[in-house]
Design a protein around this motif. Structure first.
Motif, short mmCIF file in Angstrom:
data_model
loop_
_atom_site.label_atom_id
_atom_site.label_comp_id
_atom_site.label_asym_id
_atom_site.label_seq_id
_atom_site.Cartn_x
_atom_site.Cartn_y
_atom_site.Cartn_z
N ASP A 71 0.81 -1.22 0.00
CA ASP A 71 0.00 0.00 0.00
C ASP A 71 0.85 1.27 0.00
O ASP A 71 0.34 2.35 0.28
CB ASP A 71 -0.92 0.01 1.22
N GLY A 103 2.43 2.02 -4.36
CA GLY A 103 1.39 1.01 -4.17
C GLY A 103 1.66 -0.13 -5.12
O GLY A 103 2.26 0.08 -6.17
N ASP A 127 -5.88 3.05 1.20
CA ASP A 127 -6.83 2.51 2.16
C ASP A 127 -8.15 2.31 1.42
O ASP A 127 -8.71 3.25 0.87
CB ASP A 127 -6.99 3.49 3.32
#
Ligand code: ADP
Ligand code: MG
Length: 324
Positions: free
Chosen positions: A217, A263, A321
């Motif tokens: 992430d 990411g 997220d």
């Protein structure tokens, strides 16, 4: 039309029983699989789900999808320093499309076989395309690379390069101009990540690293999990972060932003004492994986970003997220 059982038999359990590794006592076909881990070892278990339109675009190439579905799971084993043993595959498919199944199983098994990780079971159902894999690995007690094990004074290291997967996403979205060749090169990183299993195992088996996480992430956010769980802080040398070959040709601002918070990188971020530097470089060379020292763990909580001269950098970095 393929029945559910034909589909499993044809694409996921084809005469593989003969080639079953010794740690699979019973594979596909019964109510449960039976795993025989090495006596005295702990099991490392992790699941990752890939959902269409969320983790990949509709119409994504099936072979790449087979690779990536397993790669993201093997990356979690790598981040613990565990040895892969086997995995289960829970699959929801809109239709039993032979071309799709052939491509998907090819991509999946090419990676599985390369890691001696056997498909030992799963579930198959009709529904919107959804791929959930659970991997099983083994690790010696006390050797796993946990998120809560970073210590003040540790170096922070990164495997491979960062940011090209994020750059590819920007290219697809039209946020950045990329030539066709650049788009293709960057997209390799997005669609075909390389789980750093050999490096992770060497770091754990050799007792070289303290804490580790795989970067899915964005580095800043994922390193943040290590800091929080370990009760420490860190300074990251942003200009030392190794950019992917395509991102490396971009302006410094973009390079900084997407190496520090990209990411889909699936590289390892790990911490280790300075005394282990030479051994870590050797482990990187032995596993054909670049390793770069990019910062240090400090007592003061929080993550500080510094430029090449050590001056503080104020980057607004957003980790990924799903619910924000
Ligand atoms: P059950 O009736 O116990 O749910 P299933 O009929 O779903 O069993 O599955 C039969 C066998 O095929 C089981 O061993 C199961 O683990 C395996 N299996 C089902 N789907 C998959 C899949 N997608 N990949 C691998 N094995 C599968
Ligand atoms: Mg079932």
């Amino acid at each position: 039309m393929l029945s559910e059982f034909d589909l499993i038999k044809h694409y996921f359990a084809p005469s593989r029983a003969a080639a079953q590794p010794a740690h699979v006592a019973l594979g596909i076909g019964d109510d449960c699989a039976l795993l025989a881990p090495t006596p005295g070892m702990q099991l490392a278990i992790s699941s990752d789900m890939l959902v269409e339109d969320r983790h990949f675009f509709a119409g994504e190439d099936a072979q790449r999808l087979g690779h990536k579905s397993l790669a993201v799971n093997l990356s979690d084993l790598a981040a613990m320093g565990a040895r892969p043993l086997g995995f289960t595959l829970a699959l929801a498919l809109p239709a039993a499309d032979p071309a799709w199944l052939a491509g998907f199983s090819q991509g999946l098994f090419a990676l599985a076989d390369a890691h001696g990780c056997a498909l030992i079971g799963g579930d198959t159902t009709k529904g919107p395309l959804n791929i959930c894999i659970t991997v099983f690995g083994e690790t010696a007690p006390g050797r796993a690379l946990r998120r809560d094990a970073a210590r003040v004074g540790d170096d922070i290291w990164i495997s491979g390069t960062l940011g090209d997967a994020r750059l590819a996403l920007a290219g697809y979205r039209g946020e950045t101009a990329l030539s066709a060749a650049e788009q293709q090169a960057a997209a390799q990183r997005m669609h075909l990540p390389t789980p750093r299993v050999a490096l992770g195992r060497a770091l754990a088996d050799g007792g070289l690293a303290h804490a580790a996480i795989d970067i899915s992430d964005g580095l800043a956010g994922d390193l943040g999990h290590i800091l929080e769980r370990s009760g420490v802080g860190a300074t990251l040398d942003v200009d030392a972060l190794p950019a992917g070959p395509v991102l490396a040709t971009r302006a410094p601002a973009l390079r900084r932003a997407w190496t520090a918070a990209g990411g889909d990188d699936y590289e390892l971020c790990f911490t280790a004492p300075a005394a282990a530097r030479a051994a870590i470089l050797a482990a990187g060379a032995a596993s054909a994986t670049a390793v770069t020292r990019v910062g240090r763990i400090e007592a003061a909580p929080g993550l500080r970003l510094a430029d090449a001269a050590g001056a503080p950098l104020d980057l607004r970095l957003a980790g990924f997220d799903h619910f924000k």
